[in-house]
Design a protein around this motif. Structure first.
Motif, PDB file in Angstrom:
ATOM      1  N   ALA A 112       0.147  30.844  14.099  1.00 41.61           N
ATOM      2  CA  ALA A 112      -0.718  30.159  13.136  1.00 41.61           C
ATOM      3  C   ALA A 112      -0.512  30.773  11.758  1.00 41.61           C
ATOM      4  CB  ALA A 112      -2.184  30.282  13.546  1.00 41.61           C
ATOM      5  N   ALA A 113      -0.217  29.933  10.779  1.00 43.14           N
ATOM      6  CA  ALA A 113      -0.101  30.373   9.392  1.00 43.14           C
ATOM      7  C   ALA A 113      -1.484  30.297   8.758  1.00 43.14           C
ATOM      8  CB  ALA A 113       0.895  29.502   8.636  1.00 43.14           C
ATOM      9  N   LEU A 114      -1.970  31.420   8.252  1.00 42.68           N
ATOM     10  CA  LEU A 114      -3.334  31.503   7.738  1.00 42.68           C
ATOM     11  C   LEU A 114      -3.324  31.904   6.273  1.00 42.68           C
ATOM     12  CD1 LEU A 114      -4.932  33.482  10.714  1.00 42.68           C
ATOM     13  CD2 LEU A 114      -4.747  30.999  10.446  1.00 42.68           C
ATOM     14  N   THR A 115      -4.095  31.213   5.484  1.00 40.92           N
ATOM     15  CA  THR A 115      -4.268  31.556   4.076  1.00 40.92           C
ATOM     16  C   THR A 115      -5.441  32.522   3.934  1.00 40.92           C
ATOM     17  OG1 THR A 115      -3.436  29.394   3.381  1.00 40.92           O
ATOM     18  CG2 THR A 115      -4.709  30.651   1.764  1.00 40.92           C
ATOM     19  N   VAL A 116      -5.220  33.623   3.268  1.00 42.85           N
ATOM     20  CA  VAL A 116      -6.271  34.609   3.062  1.00 42.85           C
ATOM     21  C   VAL A 116      -7.241  34.067   2.011  1.00 42.85           C
ATOM     22  CG1 VAL A 116      -6.821  36.963   2.338  1.00 42.85           C
ATOM     23  CG2 VAL A 116      -4.737  36.512   3.660  1.00 42.85           C
ATOM     24  N   VAL A 117      -8.479  33.809   2.427  1.00 42.03           N
ATOM     25  CA  VAL A 117      -9.492  33.302   1.494  1.00 42.03           C
ATOM     26  C   VAL A 117     -10.490  34.383   1.105  1.00 42.03           C
ATOM     27  CG1 VAL A 117      -9.303  30.929   2.302  1.00 42.03           C
ATOM     28  CG2 VAL A 117     -10.940  32.489   3.397  1.00 42.03           C
ATOM     29  N   GLY A 118     -10.425  35.534   1.765  1.00 40.71           N
ATOM     30  CA  GLY A 118     -11.375  36.591   1.446  1.00 40.71           C
ATOM     31  C   GLY A 118     -10.928  37.925   2.004  1.00 40.71           C
ATOM     32  N   VAL A 119     -11.407  38.970   1.382  1.00 41.18           N
ATOM     33  CA  VAL A 119     -11.159  40.336   1.837  1.00 41.18           C
ATOM     34  C   VAL A 119     -12.523  41.007   1.993  1.00 41.18           C
ATOM     35  CG1 VAL A 119     -10.093  42.566   1.322  1.00 41.18           C
ATOM     36  CG2 VAL A 119      -8.937  40.430   0.639  1.00 41.18           C
ATOM     37  N   PHE A 120     -12.752  41.643   3.137  1.00 41.16           N
ATOM     38  CA  PHE A 120     -14.026  42.310   3.367  1.00 41.16           C
ATOM     39  C   PHE A 120     -13.810  43.801   3.585  1.00 41.16           C
ATOM     40  CE2 PHE A 120     -12.533  41.438   7.644  1.00 41.16           C
ATOM     41  CZ  PHE A 120     -12.939  42.544   8.389  1.00 41.16           C
ATOM     42  N   GLN A 121     -14.860  44.548   3.382  1.00 42.03           N
ATOM     43  CA  GLN A 121     -14.809  45.989   3.576  1.00 42.03           C
ATOM     44  C   GLN A 121     -15.814  46.384   4.646  1.00 42.03           C
ATOM     45  OE1 GLN A 121     -16.048  48.549   0.261  1.00 42.03           O
ATOM     46  NE2 GLN A 121     -14.293  49.861   0.695  1.00 42.03           N
ATOM     47  N   ASP A 122     -15.299  46.944   5.736  1.00 42.17           N
ATOM     48  CA  ASP A 122     -16.143  47.418   6.831  1.00 42.17           C
ATOM     49  C   ASP A 122     -16.468  48.880   6.576  1.00 42.17           C
ATOM     50  OD1 ASP A 122     -17.329  48.165   9.206  1.00 42.17           O
ATOM     51  OD2 ASP A 122     -15.949  46.980  10.447  1.00 42.17           O
ATOM     52  N   ALA A 123     -17.769  49.192   6.623  1.00 41.47           N
ATOM     53  CA  ALA A 123     -18.191  50.564   6.343  1.00 41.47           C
ATOM     54  C   ALA A 123     -17.821  51.532   7.455  1.00 41.47           C
ATOM     55  CB  ALA A 123     -19.702  50.611   6.114  1.00 41.47           C
ATOM     56  N   THR A 124     -17.391  51.032   8.611  1.00 39.79           N
ATOM     57  CA  THR A 124     -17.028  51.896   9.730  1.00 39.79           C
ATOM     58  C   THR A 124     -15.769  52.688   9.392  1.00 39.79           C
ATOM     59  OG1 THR A 124     -17.935  50.259  11.262  1.00 39.79           O
ATOM     60  CG2 THR A 124     -16.503  51.965  12.188  1.00 39.79           C
ATOM     61  N   GLN A 125     -15.852  53.991   9.555  1.00 35.10           N
ATOM     62  CA  GLN A 125     -14.700  54.846   9.280  1.00 35.10           C
ATOM     63  C   GLN A 125     -13.702  54.796  10.427  1.00 35.10           C
ATOM     64  OE1 GLN A 125     -14.254  56.480   6.355  1.00 35.10           O
ATOM     65  NE2 GLN A 125     -16.181  55.565   5.649  1.00 35.10           N
ATOM     66  N   ASP A 126     -12.441  55.069  10.121  1.00 38.12           N
ATOM     67  CA  ASP A 126     -11.427  55.132  11.167  1.00 38.12           C
ATOM     68  C   ASP A 126     -11.747  56.269  12.131  1.00 38.12           C
ATOM     69  OD1 ASP A 126      -9.900  53.014  10.220  1.00 38.12           O
ATOM     70  OD2 ASP A 126      -8.831  54.301   8.800  1.00 38.12           O
ATOM     71  N   PRO A 127     -11.608  56.034  13.432  1.00 38.95           N
ATOM     72  CA  PRO A 127     -11.890  57.092  14.412  1.00 38.95           C
ATOM     73  C   PRO A 127     -11.012  58.319  14.178  1.00 38.95           C
ATOM     74  CG  PRO A 127     -11.654  54.950  15.480  1.00 38.95           C
ATOM     75  CD  PRO A 127     -11.195  54.780  14.061  1.00 38.95           C
ATOM     76  N   SER A 128     -11.574  59.495  14.478  1.00 36.28           N
ATOM     77  CA  SER A 128     -10.827  60.735  14.275  1.00 36.28           C
ATOM     78  C   SER A 128      -9.753  60.931  15.333  1.00 36.28           C
ATOM     79  CB  SER A 128     -11.790  61.932  14.285  1.00 36.28           C
ATOM     80  OG  SER A 128     -12.531  61.964  15.497  1.00 36.28           O
ATOM     81  N   GLY A 129     -10.004  60.431  16.548  1.00 36.06           N
ATOM     82  CA  GLY A 129      -9.012  60.544  17.610  1.00 36.06           C
ATOM     83  C   GLY A 129      -8.173  59.294  17.739  1.00 36.06           C
ATOM     84  N   TRP A 130      -7.231  59.344  18.697  1.00 34.43           N
ATOM     85  CA  TRP A 130      -6.368  58.186  18.907  1.00 34.43           C
ATOM     86  C   TRP A 130      -7.183  56.998  19.364  1.00 34.43           C
ATOM     87  CZ3 TRP A 130      -5.196  54.929  22.923  1.00 34.43           C
ATOM     88  CH2 TRP A 130      -4.104  54.064  22.708  1.00 34.43           C
ATOM     89  N   THR A 131      -6.867  55.837  18.803  1.00 35.65           N
ATOM     90  CA  THR A 131      -7.586  54.614  19.123  1.00 35.65           C
ATOM     91  C   THR A 131      -6.586  53.474  19.224  1.00 35.65           C
ATOM     92  OG1 THR A 131      -9.501  55.394  17.857  1.00 35.65           O
ATOM     93  CG2 THR A 131      -9.452  53.071  18.403  1.00 35.65           C
ATOM     94  N   PRO A 132      -6.699  52.618  20.233  1.00 34.34           N
ATOM     95  CA  PRO A 132      -5.799  51.465  20.310  1.00 34.34           C
ATOM     96  C   PRO A 132      -5.882  50.636  19.028  1.00 34.34           C
ATOM     97  CG  PRO A 132      -7.071  51.691  22.336  1.00 34.34           C
ATOM     98  CD  PRO A 132      -7.639  52.677  21.360  1.00 34.34           C
ATOM     99  N   PRO A 133      -4.789  50.055  18.597  1.00 37.62           N
ATOM    100  CA  PRO A 133      -4.788  49.321  17.328  1.00 37.62           C
ATOM    101  C   PRO A 133      -5.854  48.237  17.234  1.00 37.62           C
ATOM    102  CG  PRO A 133      -2.542  49.632  18.111  1.00 37.62           C
ATOM    103  CD  PRO A 133      -3.456  50.092  19.209  1.00 37.62           C
ATOM    104  N   HIS A 134      -6.100  47.508  18.312  1.00 38.94           N
ATOM    105  CA  HIS A 134      -7.051  46.396  18.228  1.00 38.94           C
ATOM    106  C   HIS A 134      -8.494  46.886  18.085  1.00 38.94           C
ATOM    107  CE1 HIS A 134      -7.247  47.384  22.545  1.00 38.94           C
ATOM    108  NE2 HIS A 134      -8.462  46.875  22.502  1.00 38.94           N
ATOM    109  N   GLU A 135      -8.742  48.184  18.302  1.00 40.34           N
ATOM    110  CA  GLU A 135     -10.079  48.735  18.133  1.00 40.34           C
ATOM    111  C   GLU A 135     -10.286  49.363  16.755  1.00 40.34           C
ATOM    112  OE1 GLU A 135     -11.107  51.358  21.277  1.00 40.34           O
ATOM    113  OE2 GLU A 135     -10.716  49.884  22.868  1.00 40.34           O
ATOM    114  N   LEU A 136      -9.248  49.418  15.966  1.00 42.13           N
ATOM    115  CA  LEU A 136      -9.397  49.939  14.609  1.00 42.13           C
ATOM    116  C   LEU A 136     -10.128  48.906  13.749  1.00 42.13           C
ATOM    117  CD1 LEU A 136      -5.852  51.493  14.039  1.00 42.13           C
ATOM    118  CD2 LEU A 136      -7.985  52.721  14.460  1.00 42.13           C
TER     119      LEU A 136
END
Length: 425
Positions: A184-208
């Protein structure tokens, strides 16, 4: 002589007492005006709160489909709604984020984690999602997903993913399905900022948190493999007392006892309850002022009758009918009441808004609650002197005038000219 003309001459000849009576009427009218203006402003603010803040209801059910959510969303009490359809997806022409910490044990990232590193949420209205509506997640550029995006290839991406790939609003990204068969080709209509910090330990990519995308529901269904279910469905209704009717409608569509139904009305109650209390207080003002005004004016008219016994005795001796004497007093009071309504309306136009800000704007000075909706604040109070309110006040004042003259008028009916004149002599 006509009793109406006689009433005018009496008011002109007793200017100081007429002015005092006018002042009393102006105060009464101003208080009653204030009560009605506050009531009307409070009602407008409550109606605005129902449209903007409202009450959020979350429905969860196994195998909940977007079609069922749409059917429940068409219920007449629902103002806004959105399903949330989470799926996994892969990236084709951009690089997803990866954990900065190596995977424990030195193993490599799994094949599925490499192929589908993105978490895609299919939504109808991203502003209904709790992270967006309560401020923990904010749109920093562009806009969110809205109902107008249905059937369109649009996406809202996280700030960290946008920064890594130098993406901005208007750019196009390609996302592929879990099995890799559809893109699917998707046009970016917005950018959001999640306040959740990146986990300190290893995390699967889809959970970042940075690998999260929001797209229309139709796009998410195209990217899904097999049947995708809605994890949550959010509905916004006007007030807490409407939740029971929405629950009954959900039972008819989804089956009784087969779903979880949660109502979050704290933000609504915290902001609307003070306004409703002001409206109740304003209604109390109208009643108290009306009753007290009738009592005070009744006492004033009674005193005037006692002072004017000689005048009444002479008029009765000349053959004047008693009802005309009562009518004269009614005309005198009414002739003072009507200008008082006009003066009070002018005062309400000039001073009503500051008074409304003082009563209805007080909650704006309180610190925001943790679960208050930042983008749905109640509109500032607007006090308007409308013809309907002027008519109500005029009607109340005329009613007070009639009551305050009719009750003391009973004493006039009992007067006899011979006894009055004998007492005077």
């Amino acid at each position: 002589m006509n009793f109406v003309k006689r009433a005018g001459m009496s008011l002109g000849g007793r200017k100081s007492k007429t002015a005092a009576l006018l002042a009393i009427f102006v105060v009464m009218c101003a208080l009653i005006f204030g009560g009605f203006l506050l009531q009307a402003a409070a009602a407008r603010q409550v109606a605005g709160a129902q449209r903007t803040i409202g009450v959020d209801v979350t429905v969860q059910k196994k195998s909940l489909t977007p079609a069922l959510v749409d059917r429940l969303g068409t219920f007449y009490l629902v103002h806004r709604y959105t399903p949330e359809l989470p799926v996994r997806a892969g990236a084709r022409d951009f690089t997803p984020l990866t954990s900065s910490t190596p995977k424990p044990g030195g193993g490599s990232t799994g094949k599925e984690e490499q192929q589908v590193p993105l978490t895609v949420h299919g939504v109808r209205d991203s502003g209904m999602l709790l992270p967006f509506s309560y401020g923990s997640t904010k749109i920093t550029a562009g806009r969110g997903i809205n109902p107008g995006d249905a059937g369109r290839g649009t996406a809202v991406i996280e700030q960290r993913l946008a920064d890594k790939n130098h993406l901005k609003v208007g750019d196009t990204i390609q996302v592929r399905s879990t099995d890799g068969k559809r893109t699917a080709a998707l046009t970016v209509v917005g950018v959001f900022q999640d306040a959740t910090q990146d986990p300190s330990g290893w995390t699967p990519p889809h959970e970042l948190p940075g690998n999260t995308l929001y797209v229309p529901v139709g796009t998410a269904r195209e990217l899904a493999t097999g049947t995708a279910s809605v994890s949550d469905a959010m509905f916004r209704i006007g007030s807490p007392d409407q939740a029971e009717r929405l629950h009954a409608q959900a039972e008819r569509l989804l089956g009784a006892g087969s779903f979880d139904f949660r109502v979050n009305d704290k933000a609504y109650r915290d902001q609307v309850r003070p306004i409703q209390q002001v409206g109740t207080f304003a209604a109390l003002i109208v009643w108290v002022v009306g009753l007290a005004g009738a009592l005070i004016l009744g006492l004033i008219v009674t005193l005037q009758i006692r002072e004017r016994r000689a005048e009444l005795g002479v008029l009765l001796a000349m053959g004047e009918k008693k009802w005309k004497l009562i009518g004269q007093h009614a005309v005198e009071v009414t002739a003072v009441a009507l200008p008082a309504v006009a003066l009070a309306a002018l005062a309400g136009r000039l001073a009503g808004q500051p008074a409304g800000d003082a009563f209805l704007g007080r909650q704006d000075d309180k610190p925001a609650a943790a679960d208050r909706v930042p983008d749905a604040d109640i509109a500032p109070p607007t006090l308007r002197v409308e013809p309907a309110i002027v008519g109500k006040v005029a009607g109340i004042e005329l009613g007070i005038s009639l009551v305050s003259t009719a009750i003391p008028g009973i004493g006039i009916l009992r007067l006899h000219p011979r006894s009055i004149l004998a007492d005077i002599e």
